[in-house]
Design a protein around this motif. Structure first.
Motif, PDB file in Angstrom:
ATOM      1  N   TYR A  29       1.215  -1.108  -0.157  1.00 13.93           N
ATOM      2  CA  TYR A  29       0.072   0.379   0.562  1.00 13.93           C
ATOM      3  C   TYR A  29       1.142   1.398  -0.332  1.00 13.93           C
ATOM      4  CZ  TYR A  29       1.017   1.159   4.668  1.00 13.93           C
ATOM      5  OH  TYR A  29       1.399   1.384   6.155  1.00 13.93           O
ATOM      6  N   SER A  30       0.344   2.124  -0.234  1.00 12.41           N
ATOM      7  CA  SER A  30       1.279   3.503   0.018  1.00 12.41           C
ATOM      8  C   SER A  30       0.269   4.809   0.588  1.00 12.41           C
ATOM      9  CB  SER A  30       1.597   4.089  -1.610  1.00 12.41           C
ATOM     10  OG  SER A  30       2.307   5.098  -1.230  1.00 12.41           O
ATOM     11  N   THR A  31      -0.072   5.353   1.255  1.00 12.65           N
ATOM     12  CA  THR A  31      -0.605   6.884   1.531  1.00 12.65           C
ATOM     13  C   THR A  31      -0.508   7.932   0.317  1.00 12.65           C
ATOM     14  OG1 THR A  31       1.136   7.430   3.305  1.00 12.65           O
ATOM     15  CG2 THR A  31      -0.456   5.660   4.127  1.00 12.65           C
ATOM     16  N   ALA A  32       0.811   7.726  -0.581  1.00 13.09           N
ATOM     17  CA  ALA A  32      -0.107   8.383  -1.829  1.00 13.09           C
ATOM     18  C   ALA A  32      -0.438   7.787  -2.431  1.00 13.09           C
ATOM     19  CB  ALA A  32       1.844   8.853  -1.614  1.00 13.09           C
ATOM     20  N   GLN A  33      -0.770   8.741  -3.538  1.00 16.16           N
ATOM     21  CA  GLN A  33      -2.010   8.052  -4.863  1.00 16.16           C
ATOM     22  C   GLN A  33      -1.151   8.201  -5.969  1.00 16.16           C
ATOM     23  OE1 GLN A  33      -5.730  10.464  -4.808  1.00 16.16           O
ATOM     24  NE2 GLN A  33      -4.510  12.562  -5.507  1.00 16.16           N
ATOM     25  N   PRO A  34      -1.175   7.535  -7.060  1.00 16.21           N
ATOM     26  CA  PRO A  34      -0.781   7.278  -8.599  1.00 16.21           C
ATOM     27  C   PRO A  34      -1.410   7.827  -9.839  1.00 16.21           C
ATOM     28  CG  PRO A  34      -0.987   4.971  -8.376  1.00 16.21           C
ATOM     29  CD  PRO A  34      -2.072   6.514  -6.150  1.00 16.21           C
ATOM     30  N   ILE A  35       0.085   8.812  -9.952  1.00 22.07           N
ATOM     31  CA  ILE A  35      -1.402   9.711 -11.586  1.00 22.07           C
ATOM     32  C   ILE A  35      -0.655   8.877 -12.450  1.00 22.07           C
ATOM     33  CG2 ILE A  35      -1.251  11.660 -11.871  1.00 22.07           C
ATOM     34  CD1 ILE A  35      -0.117  13.230  -9.402  1.00 22.07           C
ATOM     35  N   ALA A  52       1.334  11.226  -6.023  1.00 20.77           N
ATOM     36  CA  ALA A  52       1.610  12.648  -5.350  1.00 20.77           C
ATOM     37  C   ALA A  52       0.686  12.991  -4.252  1.00 20.77           C
ATOM     38  CB  ALA A  52       0.101  13.154  -6.103  1.00 20.77           C
ATOM     39  N   GLN A  53       1.433  12.914  -3.079  1.00 20.35           N
ATOM     40  CA  GLN A  53       1.562  13.119  -1.421  1.00 20.35           C
ATOM     41  C   GLN A  53       0.003  13.502  -1.203  1.00 20.35           C
ATOM     42  OE1 GLN A  53       4.326  15.218   0.716  1.00 20.35           O
ATOM     43  NE2 GLN A  53       3.585  14.262   2.551  1.00 20.35           N
ATOM     44  N   ASN A  54      -0.311  13.243  -0.788  1.00 18.38           N
ATOM     45  CA  ASN A  54      -1.800  13.819   0.248  1.00 18.38           C
ATOM     46  C   ASN A  54      -1.469  15.058   0.668  1.00 18.38           C
ATOM     47  OD1 ASN A  54      -3.704  12.098  -1.637  1.00 18.38           O
ATOM     48  ND2 ASN A  54      -2.719  10.436  -0.941  1.00 18.38           N
ATOM     49  N   LYS A  55      -2.583  15.833   0.751  1.00 18.40           N
ATOM     50  CA  LYS A  55      -2.459  17.237   1.741  1.00 18.40           C
ATOM     51  C   LYS A  55      -1.768  16.874   3.474  1.00 18.40           C
ATOM     52  CE  LYS A  55      -3.157  22.200   1.852  1.00 18.40           C
ATOM     53  NZ  LYS A  55      -3.565  23.188   1.043  1.00 18.40           N
ATOM     54  N   ASN A  56      -0.559  17.122   3.722  1.00 16.21           N
ATOM     55  CA  ASN A  56      -0.527  16.689   5.578  1.00 16.21           C
ATOM     56  C   ASN A  56      -0.611  15.436   5.855  1.00 16.21           C
ATOM     57  OD1 ASN A  56      -0.805  19.744   5.275  1.00 16.21           O
ATOM     58  ND2 ASN A  56      -3.224  19.718   5.607  1.00 16.21           N
ATOM     59  N   ILE A  57      -0.991  14.651   4.789  1.00 18.43           N
ATOM     60  CA  ILE A  57      -0.484  12.726   5.522  1.00 18.43           C
ATOM     61  C   ILE A  57       0.921  12.877   4.641  1.00 18.43           C
ATOM     62  CG2 ILE A  57      -0.904  10.797   5.159  1.00 18.43           C
ATOM     63  CD1 ILE A  57      -4.377  12.145   4.009  1.00 18.43           C
ATOM     64  N   PRO A  58       1.433  11.813   5.153  1.00  6.53           N
ATOM     65  CA  PRO A  58       3.249  11.274   5.379  1.00  6.53           C
ATOM     66  C   PRO A  58       3.046  10.435   4.349  1.00  6.53           C
ATOM     67  CG  PRO A  58       2.687  11.650   7.830  1.00  6.53           C
ATOM     68  CD  PRO A  58       1.330  11.938   7.490  1.00  6.53           C
ATOM     69  N   ALA A  59       3.927  10.357   3.250  1.00  7.88           N
ATOM     70  CA  ALA A  59       3.951   9.575   1.937  1.00  7.88           C
ATOM     71  C   ALA A  59       5.147   8.299   2.668  1.00  7.88           C
ATOM     72  CB  ALA A  59       4.268  10.266   0.819  1.00  7.88           C
ATOM     73  N   ASP A  60       3.628   7.073   2.980  1.00  6.73           N
ATOM     74  CA  ASP A  60       4.776   5.797   3.437  1.00  6.73           C
ATOM     75  C   ASP A  60       4.593   5.078   1.936  1.00  6.73           C
ATOM     76  OD1 ASP A  60       5.400   7.691   5.753  1.00  6.73           O
ATOM     77  OD2 ASP A  60       3.602   6.219   6.884  1.00  6.73           O
ATOM     78  N   PHE A  61       5.667   3.570   1.761  1.00  8.09           N
ATOM     79  CA  PHE A  61       5.169   2.991   1.222  1.00  8.09           C
ATOM     80  C   PHE A  61       5.878   1.783   1.582  1.00  8.09           C
ATOM     81  CE2 PHE A  61       6.048   6.923  -1.595  1.00  8.09           C
ATOM     82  CZ  PHE A  61       4.995   7.046  -2.954  1.00  8.09           C
ATOM     83  N   VAL A  62       4.841   0.947   1.467  1.00  8.75           N
ATOM     84  CA  VAL A  62       5.600  -0.177   1.879  1.00  8.75           C
ATOM     85  C   VAL A  62       4.898  -1.621   0.344  1.00  8.75           C
ATOM     86  CG1 VAL A  62       4.483  -2.651   3.241  1.00  8.75           C
ATOM     87  CG2 VAL A  62       4.301   0.174   4.007  1.00  8.75           C
ATOM     88  N   PHE A  63       6.330  -2.298   0.453  1.00  9.52           N
ATOM     89  CA  PHE A  63       7.092  -3.116  -0.487  1.00  9.52           C
ATOM     90  C   PHE A  63       6.802  -4.558   0.319  1.00  9.52           C
ATOM     91  CE2 PHE A  63       7.685   0.378  -2.698  1.00  9.52           C
ATOM     92  CZ  PHE A  63       7.103   0.180  -4.267  1.00  9.52           C
ATOM     93  N   ASP A  64       6.035  -6.137  -0.878  1.00 13.15           N
ATOM     94  CA  ASP A  64       6.694  -6.919   0.317  1.00 13.15           C
ATOM     95  C   ASP A  64       8.321  -7.181  -0.839  1.00 13.15           C
ATOM     96  OD1 ASP A  64       4.594  -8.107   0.451  1.00 13.15           O
ATOM     97  OD2 ASP A  64       3.704  -8.698  -1.233  1.00 13.15           O
ATOM     98  N   ILE A 110       8.695   1.993   4.049  1.00 13.88           N
ATOM     99  CA  ILE A 110       9.581   3.124   3.726  1.00 13.88           C
ATOM    100  C   ILE A 110       8.499   4.541   4.906  1.00 13.88           C
ATOM    101  CG2 ILE A 110      10.691   4.394   2.247  1.00 13.88           C
ATOM    102  CD1 ILE A 110      10.283   1.972   0.176  1.00 13.88           C
ATOM    103  N   GLU A 111       8.761   4.867   5.168  1.00 17.16           N
ATOM    104  CA  GLU A 111       8.410   6.229   5.861  1.00 17.16           C
ATOM    105  C   GLU A 111       9.151   7.244   5.374  1.00 17.16           C
ATOM    106  OE1 GLU A 111       7.392   5.215  10.267  1.00 17.16           O
ATOM    107  OE2 GLU A 111       9.194   4.692  10.045  1.00 17.16           O
ATOM    108  N   ASN A 112       7.469   8.124   5.352  1.00 18.04           N
ATOM    109  CA  ASN A 112       8.212   9.493   5.530  1.00 18.04           C
ATOM    110  C   ASN A 112       9.100  10.361   4.132  1.00 18.04           C
ATOM    111  OD1 ASN A 112       5.848  11.456   7.099  1.00 18.04           O
ATOM    112  ND2 ASN A 112       8.027   9.908   8.499  1.00 18.04           N
ATOM    113  N   VAL A 113       8.340   9.454   3.194  1.00 14.35           N
ATOM    114  CA  VAL A 113       9.033  10.241   1.547  1.00 14.35           C
ATOM    115  C   VAL A 113       9.255  11.313   0.692  1.00 14.35           C
ATOM    116  CG1 VAL A 113       9.466   9.087  -0.337  1.00 14.35           C
ATOM    117  CG2 VAL A 113       8.405   7.103   1.081  1.00 14.35           C
ATOM    118  N   ASN A 114      10.596  11.840   0.777  1.00 11.29           N
ATOM    119  CA  ASN A 114      11.080  13.072   0.032  1.00 11.29           C
ATOM    120  C   ASN A 114      10.231  13.187  -1.053  1.00 11.29           C
ATOM    121  OD1 ASN A 114      12.124  13.825   3.218  1.00 11.29           O
ATOM    122  ND2 ASN A 114      14.246  13.648   1.797  1.00 11.29           N
TER     123      ASN A 114
END
Length: 820
Positions: free
Chosen positions: A511-517, A531-543, A565-569
């Motif tokens: 999952y990711s807390t960011a949305q794909p474009i 795209a990072q969702n405003k005011n939500i830290p962008a995290d990515f989790v991979f197998d 992977i937390e708080n991606v820049n």
């Protein structure tokens, strides 16, 4: 040792969080393996194959292009409401905004105002418009009526027909004879342009908002087929419910929804059930469209609806102002409603309107809907303006929701083939009352293995509370996903989605807390933009399946055979780079909220590319057009970089901007145009008496009423020609404003608190002293709905009127040429 201890502590917290959430999570959805059905084999449509062998068909879930599911985006643009010299540019803007199907009503009254005398010239040249759609690879949906509405006089029926005494919109022989003659003339203009001929016409919509017998619709379908209209799809509006049904599979119902309606009889704010537009639900139809002319509609789907694909043709891209209801649309009103519909299962978002326009001049009458006419007289609409507060306005001006929607549309272009196969699921505690702000508004679309989680915390004219400590449980047939690992706060006003079990090459994004474009494949390597969702830290989790993850300046944690992977820049550099076991590379670019709204995707010089620019972009073959208001320079970043990019045959030098190459291009403007206001006449009292018209709503002013309007001459510093693209922005206060060039009415505006704009290039040449603006006073306590924020302080007066200034905006268009 401290680092090891910290890692162990983090893993304990993560695992305890998962265990605790598994025990109870009110945000829970169970996903089942979607069942296969055979719906679609019964559809009785036209020829699906074109001369090149390409096929276009519908089944019960969506649209199939060459057998593959797609989610196209349809936008309404009325060719006869816009200058034909500007069609190409406007269609390219729509295409750059992610629109890939064009729809238009064919207003009978625009072509045959006098019986037997047809007008197919200029802006009424339908064949030229559709041939242009073919050239630009834009399929076309023909909405032929014969009754259309579209806020046109008589709903588009000619005056001579309305006054003939013939029973309209029925199987009356005399009416059908007139319709057959009209449809035959229409077909003669369109021969060779059907899909089966290699043309762009893929569908015909029959009638509009028709609530009578399905037999009449079948009569019209048979008529157009016999005349020669052979298309892959035949459609109708899914509202209102027919008095007797059409045989299943004969005509596809398309649905709609709006954030508010100019047609309501009340002057209350957002009346009725418009609030349900912001709730995820399985109900496809709308109970709020055309309430002035239709009986109250049920909020239960018609029994056959489940057998049809969930397509829309009228998601409100904005809203017109009628004289009695001056609705002001916020960009998020449109975006959030559209996202909710996609999340709820729509596999074809279709906007009405996506592009505004202006009514053409009539031979015998004005061509706007009005109470003073003899048919379809429910509302008074502006004489000329049909701006609709659409993503592209009356004169093609780009409004903020154009950018919000483009981001969603690009996602559908890039990932729609997967989303199209996904079923919508809703939580058991999903709110049915739009006043309920106690739970999260969300749902899931999934194929049983992967999917997307949609969230909407926005509601028109209502501030929803932020939702704290939120996690979601998606219970799939073979696993349970809890996301995110750390609870998040969903901001007030947010509307977004998150992927889960998303396949990126051979890697699985849990999952990711960011949305794909968007995505792009080059030599088996894949670049994906999020795209990072405003005011939500962008995290990515991979197998953790043998991949090597490279992330600069970000902590990577492993747990339960997964990589967190937390708080991606954010930025234009590679935020994450993944090396897969087969040595291919997945690169993720993460843009922040504002950057993502400057993201574009298009083909340039034979290659798909990503662009970043705050300017307006269009793409065609090797041309990149950049349009902007007066600035010293424009800037565009491109990935991958073209071999050569030139302006006026002079190569441009770029600079590195992360993975992109940025080009800064100076602009040279001519001497600024200035405007001065000279008052010719103050408003003449007493104020006009605003009365109800025959439809029992406030009646618009007549030409005679404007004799008492305040009048100003607009004095320009020089005569304008077609070489300069000048807009006037007019922040006035009043009831109705009109702009004239001599005695010619150019456009008009029913005040709703927004600026009144006009593009002068549409009316060149314009002399220095030819323009005049007339404004009627805004009356206190009138029979009209105005947005509360738009109302001035009347003090001791019973009216207000003001025209403080006119802002001059000049746009410049640069055409760059690229080689691969």
């Amino acid at each position: 040792m401290k680092k090891i201890a910290y890692t162990i502590l983090l893993l304990c917290i993560v695992n305890l969080s998962i265990l605790a959430t598994e025990h109870y999570n009110e945000n829970y959805i169970q996903v089942k393996k979607p069942a296969m059905n055979n719906y679609g084999t019964e559809f009785c449509m036209g020829t699906a194959t074109n001369p090149s062998g390409s096929t276009l068909q519908a089944n019960s879930t969506g649209l199939l292009l060459d057998g593959q599911p797609v989610i196209p985006v349809m936008g309404e643009f009325h060719y006869s409401r816009f200058s034909d010299t500007e069609w190409r540019k406007e269609l390219l803007k729509m295409k750059a905004g992610g629109i890939n199907i064009i729809a238009s009503y064919i207003f009978w009254i625009h072509h045959e105002e006098t019986e037997g005398k047809y007008n197919w010239e200029g802006r009424r040249n339908l064949r030229k418009f559709i041939e242009l759609c073919r050239e630009l690879n834009l399929p076309f949906v023909l909405r032929i009526g014969p009754w259309c509405h579209g806020e046109v006089r008589n709903g588009g029926l000619p005056e001579w027909l309305v006054n003939s005494g013939i029973k309209l919109r029925s199987n009356n022989d005399a009416y059908l004879e007139k319709v057959h003659t009209w449809f035959t003339q229409l077909y003669n203009q369109l021969q060779g342009l059907m899909w089966k001929d290699g043309g762009p016409i893929i569908a015909v919509q029959i009638e509009n908002e028709y609530g009578g017998s399905g037999e009449h619709l079948m009569t019209l379908k048979k008529m157009i087929q016999e005349i020669g209209f052979d298309t892959p799809l035949y459609t109708r509006t899914g509202w209102p419910q027919l008095s007797s049904p059409v045989p299943f599979g004969e005509i596809l119902p398309l649905y709609g929804d709006y954030a508010d309606g100019f047609w309501d009889r009340t002057i209350d704010e957002m009346p009725g059930e418009y609030g349900k537009s912001y709730l995820f639900r399985s109900f496809r139809n709308s109970t709020v469209i055309a309430t002035e002319q239709l009986p109250k509609q049920s909020d239960k789907d018609n029994p056959d609806d489940v057998g049809y694909p969930y397509f829309t043709c009228e998601l409100g891209g904005g809203m017109m102002t009628s004289y009695h209801r001056r609705i002001a649309i916020d960009p998020m009103d449109v975006f959030a409603m559209s996202l909710v519909r996609v999340g709820s299962g729509s596999n074809l978002p279709g906007y009405y309107m996506y592009h505004g326009g202006s009514n053409p001049a009539g031979e015998h009458t004005t061509l706007n809907e009005q109470q003073a006419s003899n048919f379809t007289f429910h509302n008074d609409l502006p004489v000329k303006s049909y701006d609709f507060q659409a993503p592209l306005g009356e004169f093609g001006q780009i409004n903020p929701h154009y950018h919000l929607l483009r981001r969603l549309h690009l996602f559908l272009q890039n990932f729609g083939s997967e989303l199209a196969t996904m079923v919508s699921y809703f939580p058991n505690n999903a709110p049915t009352d739009y006043n309920n702000d106690s739970v999260v508004r969300w749902n899931v679309r999934s194929n049983g293995e992967s999917g997307y989680l949609f969230i909407n915390n926005y509601h028109r004219l209502k501030t929803l509370a932020e939702k704290k400590n939120i996690q979601f449980t998606v219970d799939l047939p073979n696993e349970k996903i809890i996301l995110p690992v750390k609870p998040i706060t969903i901001p007030s006003g947010a509307s977004f989605f998150m992927p889960f079990n998303m396949k990126l090459g051979d890697s699985n994004l849990v999952y990711s807390t960011a949305q794909p474009i968007a995505k792009m494949e080059q030599d088996k390597n894949i670049t994906v933009v999020f795209a990072q969702n405003k005011n939500i830290p962008a995290d990515f989790v991979f197998d953790d399946n043998g991949i090597i993850v490279e992330v600069p300046h970000t902590n990577i944690r492993k747990y339960n055979k997964r990589i967190l992977i937390e708080n991606v820049n954010t930025g234009t550099n590679a935020a994450i780079r993944i090396k897969q076991p087969d040595h291919t590379i997945i690169t993720i670019i993460l843009l922040d909220e504002m950057q993502s709204l400057t993201f574009w995707q298009g083909n340039l010089a034979g290659k798909g590319r990503f662009f970043l620019s705050t300017s307006e972009l269009t793409f065609q073959q090797d041309e990149l057009q950049i349009e902007d208001e007066r600035k010293n320079k424009v800037s565009v970043a491109i990935y991958p970089t073209p071999t050569n990019l030139a302006l006026n045959k002079k190569p441009l030098k770029g600079r590195v901007d992360g993975m992109f190459t940025r080009f800064d291009i100076p602009i040279q403007f001519q001497k600024p145009i200035r405007a001065k206001l000279i008052q010719l006449q103050k408003e003449i009292l007493p104020l006009r008496d605003i009365k109800f018209g025959k439809a029992k709503v406030a009646e618009m002013p007549t030409n005679n009423d404007f004799k008492n309007a305040a009048q100003w001459k607009i004095v320009l510093s020089e005569t304008l020609d077609a070489h300069r693209d000048i807009y006037l922005r007019i922040p006035y206060i009043g009831d109705v404003a009109r702009i004239y060039k001599g005695n010619e009415l150019l456009t008009d505006n029913f005040y709703n608190g927004k600026e009144f704009s006009i593009r002068l290039k549409c009316f060149v040449p314009v002399g220095k002293e030819e323009l005049r603006i007339e404004i009627l006073p805004l009356q206190k306590n009138s029979l009209i709905y105005y947005p509360p924020a738009s109302l001035p302080d009347f003090n001791t007066q019973n009216y207000a009127i003001d025209l403080p200034q006119i802002e001059i905006i000049e746009k410049k268009c640069l055409t760059l040429h690229a080689t691969q």
